[in-house]
Design a protein around this motif. Sequence first.
Motif, short mmCIF file in Angstrom:
data_model
loop_
_atom_site.label_atom_id
_atom_site.label_comp_id
_atom_site.label_asym_id
_atom_site.label_seq_id
_atom_site.Cartn_x
_atom_site.Cartn_y
_atom_site.Cartn_z
N LEU A 17 -0.76 14.62 -4.39
CA LEU A 17 -0.04 14.98 -2.82
C LEU A 17 1.05 16.04 -3.01
O LEU A 17 1.57 15.52 -4.10
N LYS A 18 1.26 16.99 -2.21
CA LYS A 18 2.64 17.39 -2.27
C LYS A 18 3.82 17.14 -1.86
O LYS A 18 4.51 16.88 -2.44
N GLU A 19 3.63 16.15 -1.49
CA GLU A 19 4.60 14.84 -0.59
C GLU A 19 4.95 13.93 -1.54
O GLU A 19 6.01 13.25 -1.58
N THR A 20 4.36 13.61 -3.36
CA THR A 20 5.22 13.10 -4.16
C THR A 20 6.06 13.41 -4.91
O THR A 20 6.26 12.84 -5.92
N VAL A 21 6.06 15.16 -5.03
CA VAL A 21 7.41 15.86 -5.58
C VAL A 21 8.23 16.00 -5.43
O VAL A 21 8.75 15.39 -3.69
N GLY A 22 8.96 15.36 -6.25
CA GLY A 22 10.92 15.20 -6.34
C GLY A 22 10.74 13.63 -5.98
O GLY A 22 12.73 13.72 -5.81
N ARG A 23 10.14 12.90 -6.23
CA ARG A 23 10.61 11.88 -5.57
C ARG A 23 10.19 10.76 -6.81
O ARG A 23 8.94 10.78 -7.82
N GLN A 24 10.86 9.57 -6.32
CA GLN A 24 10.87 8.40 -7.14
C GLN A 24 9.87 7.34 -6.50
O GLN A 24 10.59 6.48 -5.63
N PHE A 25 9.45 6.74 -7.85
CA PHE A 25 7.92 5.71 -6.65
C PHE A 25 7.93 3.90 -7.07
O PHE A 25 8.04 3.78 -8.24
N ASP A 26 9.01 3.08 -6.53
CA ASP A 26 8.18 1.95 -7.16
C ASP A 26 6.73 0.84 -7.39
O ASP A 26 6.55 1.34 -5.74
N ILE A 27 6.50 0.99 -7.82
CA ILE A 27 5.47 0.32 -8.36
C ILE A 27 5.49 -1.34 -7.83
O ILE A 27 5.43 -1.84 -9.31
N PHE A 28 4.87 -2.15 -7.56
CA PHE A 28 5.16 -3.30 -7.52
C PHE A 28 3.87 -4.12 -6.75
O PHE A 28 2.88 -3.80 -6.34
N GLY A 29 3.13 -5.06 -8.17
CA GLY A 29 1.51 -5.52 -7.58
C GLY A 29 1.59 -6.46 -6.61
O GLY A 29 2.21 -6.60 -5.59
N PRO A 30 1.28 -7.20 -6.51
CA PRO A 30 0.46 -8.19 -4.90
C PRO A 30 1.65 -9.51 -4.32
O PRO A 30 1.32 -10.17 -4.14
N GLU A 31 1.83 -9.96 -5.76
CA GLU A 31 2.53 -11.63 -6.42
C GLU A 31 3.29 -11.20 -7.19
O GLU A 31 3.64 -10.15 -7.79
N ALA A 32 4.08 -11.97 -6.50
CA ALA A 32 5.67 -12.51 -7.23
C ALA A 32 6.11 -13.53 -8.14
O ALA A 32 5.66 -14.45 -7.49
N MET A 33 5.93 -13.29 -9.04
CA MET A 33 6.55 -14.63 -10.12
C MET A 33 7.39 -14.41 -10.66
O MET A 33 7.92 -13.46 -11.57
N THR A 34 7.86 -15.60 -11.65
CA THR A 34 8.71 -15.74 -12.67
C THR A 34 7.91 -15.22 -13.94
O THR A 34 6.41 -15.15 -13.95
N MET A 35 9.13 -14.83 -15.25
CA MET A 35 8.30 -14.63 -16.45
C MET A 35 7.24 -15.92 -17.00
O MET A 35 6.33 -15.86 -16.87
#
Length: 297
Positions: A190-208
Motif C-alpha cells: 500500500l502506498k498510503e503506508t509510506v511515511g507513517r507509523q503504525f501501532d500494532i496491538f493484539g486482540p486482548e489486553a493483559m498485564t504481564m
Amino acid sequence: MVSNLLIIGGTGMLGHPVARKFQKEGCAVRVLTRNLDRAREVLGDGFDLRQGDVEDPASLDRALAGCDGVHINLQGGNSDRQLEAIEYRGTLNILGAAEKAGVQRLSTISYAVDLENHPHVPYASVKHRTETAVAKSPIPHTIFRGSQFMESLPLYFRDHTPCLIGKQPHHYHWVAADDYAHMVFNAYQLKETVGRQFDIFGPEAMTMEEALLRYCAAMHGKQEITRIPIWAMKLMGYLMFDRRIRFVAELMEFFSRAGEHGNPIEANRLLGAPTTTLEQWCEQRKAERRGDLPEEA
C-alpha cells in the motif's frame, strides 16, 4: 510489492516470521546474519543468506546490492553500549547503505511504549532516536510500533521457573508475531503506508502477570510464578558483576513506569487487525511440538 527484500535480524523471534511471510508470498528474501550456520538452522531452505554485521558498513553495501526493500529487526543486546552501537548506530549505517543502494522501501520495528518522555532511560532514548532517524530518512519508510509479543513469554523463565520482575501494573495488547508479519507484508502493498507509523496491538489486553499465568496454564498445566523485586534483581547484578542482569532489571523498571502507548485504529484499518488470542497461540505452539502443523502456519 518489493521483489527482493533484505531482512536484517531475520533469525530473531520477530524477524523470522516476516522472512517466512514474504517468502511464502513469492518475494525473494535475503537475510543478513552474523552466523550463517545458525541462520540455516533457524530458517531452512529458500533464503539468500549473507554474512555481515550492521557495525560493518561494507557488509551492508554487499548485502543490499540488488535489493529494492529492507526490513530492520534489530535487537541491541543486553547492555546500554550494545543498544547504542547496534540499534542506533547500526540503523544509521543501514540507512546510509540503503540510500546508496537505491532501496525503494524500508521498514523497522519499535515498541508501543512512551519512549519520548523517558530520555534518561537508555533503552527508551535509543529506541526514540532510532525511530527519529528512520522518520527523517528520504527512503520511503514505515515504522511498526508493537506492543508486547507473545513470543517473549518463554523469556520470562529462569532455570525453568517463570519469573516476573517488578509489579508491572500496565495492560498490554499482546501480539502474535505471525499476525505482525502479515501486517508488515500488507504495508508493503500500500502506498498510503509510506511515511507513517503504525501501532500494532493484539486482540486482548493483559498485564504481564496475567499473560504469564495464562501461558503457564496453557503450556505447563499450572499457574505458579516467582516474583522478583526490581531492587533485588539490580542487587543480584551488582553482586555478580553481571551487567546483563542489571540491564534486564532496568528494562523491567522502565516497563513498570511506562505502559502501552499508541492507537491501533489506523493499523487495523489498513493492515488487518491481529486476531490470534494467547490461548490460540499456545495451542499452535503445542501443535508444532507434536508435529501436527508446519512452523509457519
